[in-house]
Design an enzyme around this catalytic site. Sequence first.
Site, PDB file in Angstrom:
ATOM      1  N   GLU A 296      -9.121   5.002  37.170  1.00  0.00           N
ATOM      2  CA  GLU A 296     -10.533   4.588  36.643  1.00  0.00           C
ATOM      3  C   GLU A 296     -11.479   6.059  36.653  1.00  0.00           C
ATOM      4  O   GLU A 296     -12.119   6.106  35.701  1.00  0.00           O
ATOM      5  CB  GLU A 296     -11.393   3.810  37.757  1.00  0.00           C
ATOM      6  CG  GLU A 296     -12.562   3.293  37.582  1.00  0.00           C
ATOM      7  CD  GLU A 296     -12.761   2.522  36.337  1.00  0.00           C
ATOM      8  OE1 GLU A 296     -12.276   1.284  36.296  1.00  0.00           O
ATOM      9  OE2 GLU A 296     -13.371   3.082  35.523  1.00  0.00           O
ATOM     10  N   ASP A 300     -13.047   7.791  33.570  1.00  0.00           N
ATOM     11  CA  ASP A 300     -14.679   7.920  33.434  1.00  0.00           C
ATOM     12  C   ASP A 300     -15.163   9.537  33.270  1.00  0.00           C
ATOM     13  O   ASP A 300     -16.040   9.496  32.392  1.00  0.00           O
ATOM     14  CB  ASP A 300     -15.210   7.266  34.665  1.00  0.00           C
ATOM     15  CG  ASP A 300     -15.019   5.763  34.926  1.00  0.00           C
ATOM     16  OD1 ASP A 300     -14.532   5.036  33.742  1.00  0.00           O
ATOM     17  OD2 ASP A 300     -15.292   5.387  36.171  1.00  0.00           O
ATOM     18  N   SER A 495     -14.206  -0.737  31.444  1.00  0.00           N
ATOM     19  CA  SER A 495     -14.477   0.387  32.208  1.00  0.00           C
ATOM     20  C   SER A 495     -14.398   1.775  31.021  1.00  0.00           C
ATOM     21  O   SER A 495     -14.633   2.898  31.436  1.00  0.00           O
ATOM     22  CB  SER A 495     -13.101   0.703  32.984  1.00  0.00           C
ATOM     23  OG  SER A 495     -13.197  -0.006  34.306  1.00  0.00           O
TER      24      SER A 495
END
Length: 578
Positions: A296, A300, A495
């Site tokens: 994640e 990001d 996400s």
Amino acid sequence: MRLLSFVALAAYLAVASASVSPLNGRAMVVHETVKAIPRGFAHAGSVAPSQEVTLRIALAHTDITALEKVTYDISNPASANYGQHLTAEKIAEYVKPPAETLSAVNAWLDSHGISAKSVSAAGDILQITVPVKTANSLLAADFVQFQHIESGKKSVRTLKYSVPAELQSSIKFIHPTVAFVPPLKGIPGVTAINHVPETKREEFVELQGRAVPSSCASIVTPACVQALYGVPATKSNHSATGNTLGVSGYIDQFANSNDLALFLRNLNPTFSGSTFSTSLIDGGQNTQTTSQAGIEADLDVEYTVGIAGGVPVTFISVGDQTIDDISGFVDITNFILSLPVATRPTVLTTSYGFNEPDLPIELNVEMCNAYMQLGAAGVSVLFASGDGGVGGVQTTECTSFVPTAPGGCPFITSVGGVTGVPPQTAASLSGGGFSNHFATPDFQLGDVQSYLAGIGDQYAGLYNATGRGLPDVAASAESVEIAWQGSFWLVDGTSCASPIFASIISLVNDRLLAAGKPVLGFLNPFLYSPAGRAAFTDVTTGTNPGCNTNGFSAKAGWDPVTGLGTPNFNLLLAAAGL
Ligand SMILES: *[C@@H]1O[C@H](CO)[C@@H](O)[C@H](O)[C@H]1NC(C)=O
Ligand SMILES: *[C@@H]1O[C@H](CO)[C@@H](O)[C@H](O)[C@H]1NC(C)=O
């Protein structure tokens, strides 16, 4: 089990429980209670009376309603006050507790030999650390140990607590006490595609600045994002303007610099050498060991540094020493508000969230008030809308639709997911629906009503027809290529969409700052304005299944699958007056 809301409980108590034993000479009244241990949690024994607990006391505000009015006014492009963001000091004038409230609460704590410290930018949240036996006598509580069964995570909670009758209107709530919030979720699905061949990657790079290549239907790269949404393939020249893009990290997801460098070298060499800086709060870390790089976190930073060319990116890693009872979601807002404007991010993207039913409404409202303060200060707050379609954060068993949190908060911009090449279609994972905690805000009222009129009684009873609708916007969320732990992978999830959209907003802010204009701040009134919505490509196909239904359908206009649609950078610049 649902927690009783404070308002409902107070009304009940007024008739039913005047007789409570005075402690320290004060009549105590039950302030919050839960009927039973919520599903998913179990008793895990007693706690030593000497064990310390840290509690937060949320105090009533001076005038939060007035701040809400001001925030909407300065965020409305049609207002003469548009863009007049407030200083943290000005915000605190609305949010801080009245002086009498503060002194009355401090006098009560003092009578128990306890001193509190303020832990919010505005002074509306006090914090105390006391032995369990003191907490029990202060609050007429019975703190014991509980365990979240799935994760094994232990916590000290009570099933009810009381406060002095005369302080009941001054204290909104005390946490952590009766709230049982499951640990945070938010990791995208990962598909191993075993090292996309080098030659293929070169092709992607050559595609920069061209029409959307068909390969973007199966693998999304920065070149695809640039082509899809008109994002510049060159770095901005304005990094001196003080613009920063904030990326939040939770649950020990560490963003790895080597992975970012590998990603940029291969997938966006024009931005090679760009890095990110790190802020650590609540005991957070950002360990650089390859094996500890988080999917994640890598995603990001790669889809911010790799898209928002030239805008400084700060990875804010929130550790587990949080006591806001919401995994640090409120702590990070206090951290950002406390920064000087010159170094404060103008955009914050978060790819983690909760299912709204797992949060007590008063905590969700408190969190939303914190996002309102960020918006008032000029920070655009973006969240991934969830990956479980109408079922919430992730695919789950459900008998009615599950909105995500803080997606229901009107002061955040919720980013849903799409897939494919133009015309893009809704990603079936795209979290969307209607909040039970927040009413439909004015900026989207017409959109929500016309969508709901269009579906008639389909799904009646499964969602809240007067709730805030989400998401607001959408971006690519499937088959997105990242570098992780030294090799290349495809990931799915909103996400992916939130950092992409956040990057686009930060590039608009970059141009605004360079032109000497205020940044966008709280986005929604701008996005839903006539000029704002004209900057979106409507997504009219696809659904977001969940809870044994096909979910909502994307349609012409706003819908609870893809919101207003996908962004067009040049049209957003025009909408922002550039
Ligand atoms: C930045 O400056 C260079 C050289 O002056 C120019 O070629 C480029 O287009 C500029 N990029 C942006 C995004 O303004
Ligand atoms: C539906 O939303 C409204 C507005 O926020 C709220 O007052 C109401 O309690 C919600 N209904 C349910 C069943 O949660």
